[in-house]
Design an enzyme around this catalytic site. Sequence first.
Site, PDB file in Angstrom:
ATOM      1  N   VAL A  68     -36.090 -14.716 -63.785  1.00  8.06           N
ATOM      2  CA  VAL A  68     -35.988 -14.084 -62.480  1.00  8.06           C
ATOM      3  C   VAL A  68     -34.677 -14.584 -61.878  1.00  8.06           C
ATOM      4  CG1 VAL A  68     -36.935 -14.035 -60.141  1.00  8.06           C
ATOM      5  CG2 VAL A  68     -38.416 -13.619 -62.110  1.00  8.06           C
ATOM      6  N   ASN A 122     -18.251 -12.077 -76.417  1.00 13.39           N
ATOM      7  CA  ASN A 122     -17.033 -11.977 -75.618  1.00 13.39           C
ATOM      8  C   ASN A 122     -16.017 -12.955 -76.220  1.00 13.39           C
ATOM      9  OD1 ASN A 122     -17.606 -14.555 -74.647  1.00 13.39           O
ATOM     10  ND2 ASN A 122     -18.449 -13.808 -72.701  1.00 13.39           N
ATOM     11  N   GLY A 181     -26.652  -6.749 -57.807  1.00 16.47           N
ATOM     12  CA  GLY A 181     -27.810  -7.256 -58.536  1.00 16.47           C
ATOM     13  C   GLY A 181     -27.638  -7.081 -60.033  1.00 16.47           C
ATOM     14  N   SER A 225     -22.523   0.055 -63.812  1.00 14.50           N
ATOM     15  CA  SER A 225     -23.413  -1.031 -63.366  1.00 14.50           C
ATOM     16  C   SER A 225     -22.703  -2.009 -62.425  1.00 14.50           C
ATOM     17  CB  SER A 225     -24.003  -1.777 -64.567  1.00 14.50           C
ATOM     18  OG  SER A 225     -23.097  -2.734 -65.075  1.00 14.50           O
ATOM     19  N   GLY A 260     -13.586  -7.561 -71.376  1.00 10.67           N
ATOM     20  CA  GLY A 260     -13.576  -7.321 -69.925  1.00 10.67           C
ATOM     21  C   GLY A 260     -12.906  -6.002 -69.600  1.00 10.67           C
ATOM     22  N   GLY A 264     -32.375 -12.098 -67.048  1.00 12.35           N
ATOM     23  CA  GLY A 264     -32.502 -12.680 -68.389  1.00 12.35           C
ATOM     24  C   GLY A 264     -31.819 -11.730 -69.350  1.00 12.35           C
ATOM     25  N   GLY A 316     -22.475  -7.205 -69.042  1.00 13.90           N
ATOM     26  CA  GLY A 316     -22.455  -7.340 -70.509  1.00 13.90           C
ATOM     27  C   GLY A 316     -23.784  -6.899 -71.111  1.00 13.90           C
ATOM     28  N   ASP A 317     -24.871  -7.177 -70.424  1.00 19.75           N
ATOM     29  CA  ASP A 317     -26.190  -6.774 -70.930  1.00 19.75           C
ATOM     30  C   ASP A 317     -26.385  -5.259 -70.815  1.00 19.75           C
ATOM     31  OD1 ASP A 317     -26.730  -9.477 -71.350  1.00 19.75           O
ATOM     32  OD2 ASP A 317     -27.490  -9.712 -69.309  1.00 19.75           O
TER      33      ASP A 317
HETATM   34  O1  RIB Z   1     -26.233 -11.831 -68.294  1.00 14.41           O
HETATM   35  C1  RIB Z   1     -26.778 -11.951 -67.010  1.00 14.41           C
HETATM   36  C2  RIB Z   1     -28.046 -12.742 -67.088  1.00 14.41           C
HETATM   37  O2  RIB Z   1     -27.740 -14.063 -67.478  1.00 14.41           O
HETATM   38  C3  RIB Z   1     -28.797 -12.891 -65.797  1.00 14.41           C
HETATM   39  O3  RIB Z   1     -29.743 -11.884 -65.621  1.00 14.41           O
HETATM   40  C4  RIB Z   1     -29.401 -14.282 -65.890  1.00 14.41           C
HETATM   41  O4  RIB Z   1     -30.789 -14.281 -65.864  1.00 14.41           O
HETATM   42  C5  RIB Z   1     -28.850 -14.871 -67.169  1.00 14.41           C
HETATM   43  O5  RIB Z   1     -29.730 -14.720 -68.206  1.00 14.41           O
END
Ligand code: RIB
Length: 320
Positions: free
Chosen positions: A11, A183, A292, A287, A221, A38, A256-257
């Site tokens: 979280v 990266n 957030g 994004s 980047g 996460g 990145g996610d």
């Molecule tokens: O990559 C971003 C994430 O890194 C965040 O959501 C945080 O929880 C960490 O895992």
Amino acid sequence: MDIAVIGSNNVDLITYVTRMPVDGETIEAPDFSIGCGGKGSNQAVAAARLGAEVLMVTCVGDDAFASMTLENYRANGIGIDLVKQVPGTSGVAPIFVDPDSHNRIIIVKGANNGLAPEDLEAAADRIAQCRLIVVQLEIRMETVLAAIDLGNRLGVPVLLNPAPASPDLDLEWAARCDYVMPNETELALLTGMPVEDEAQVREAAMVLLRRGCRHVVVTLGSRGVLWLHGDEDGALLEEALVPSVQVEAVDTTGAGDAFIGCFARCLTRGDAVPQALATANAYAALSVTGRGTQTSYPDADTFDQWCSARGLARGCGRTA
Ligand code: RIB
């Protein structure tokens, strides 16, 4: 199922600061938000919002954060029957975002440490039905290696995002993955090579390719991503520098996610790698225009509309 994400849930406790406090100082921050994060969960949610069927393999605690994470998976249509629950604290991430949209993240792994290699073995039948395994480094290293090994044994391609950078990841293990997506910092740590300029980045990426990894994607980047594609003997077949999409960034947390989740979605629906990378660059760009982590990940329709409005012929929607 399209994708098994074997990874973390946190979280995110995001504080928007005007500057970081110095030692012993208390300062006031103008804003705060709490949301699901996460790296594993973020990638799962991005892929699911874009239409992928996602199975989440993770471990939560028995606190209020666990309920929040489980509800979030349900809301995003993510399979949760392989989510393990253990006593104690769930993963949590205090995050600080400055006015230039840069972030600093601390992770407390908590229950994420509870995901064990045996849990993956027990789930092997389900994971075998997926078209791609996606794994990162916010869980125990032995579980990461078990995920790679399981994918290799089952013949399910493995996408490794070696984040956050860890000195414990062996290059040989990374090279057993079909897609490795670091990266520059992560690439330097993984290969022990300098990455000061594009020639050095390419040389370090070539090391992974020569060891047997078929696709190396280095995120650079705002400069875009470098993609190298090799054959089973480690010879280079193709390469490309896929440019990023320029936007005004508000909060880069989780970009990145978003990129990885979108790329995984595109791959599993059959897109060619260069096209999937271009789409993922656009999704990551969109994004960062919102605040957030997962709160800034649009669904397929919103993403398609944004792409169309900008003249980008590369939506990722269910209809595309
Ligand atoms: O990559 C971003 C994430 O890194 C965040 O959501 C945080 O929880 C960490 O895992």
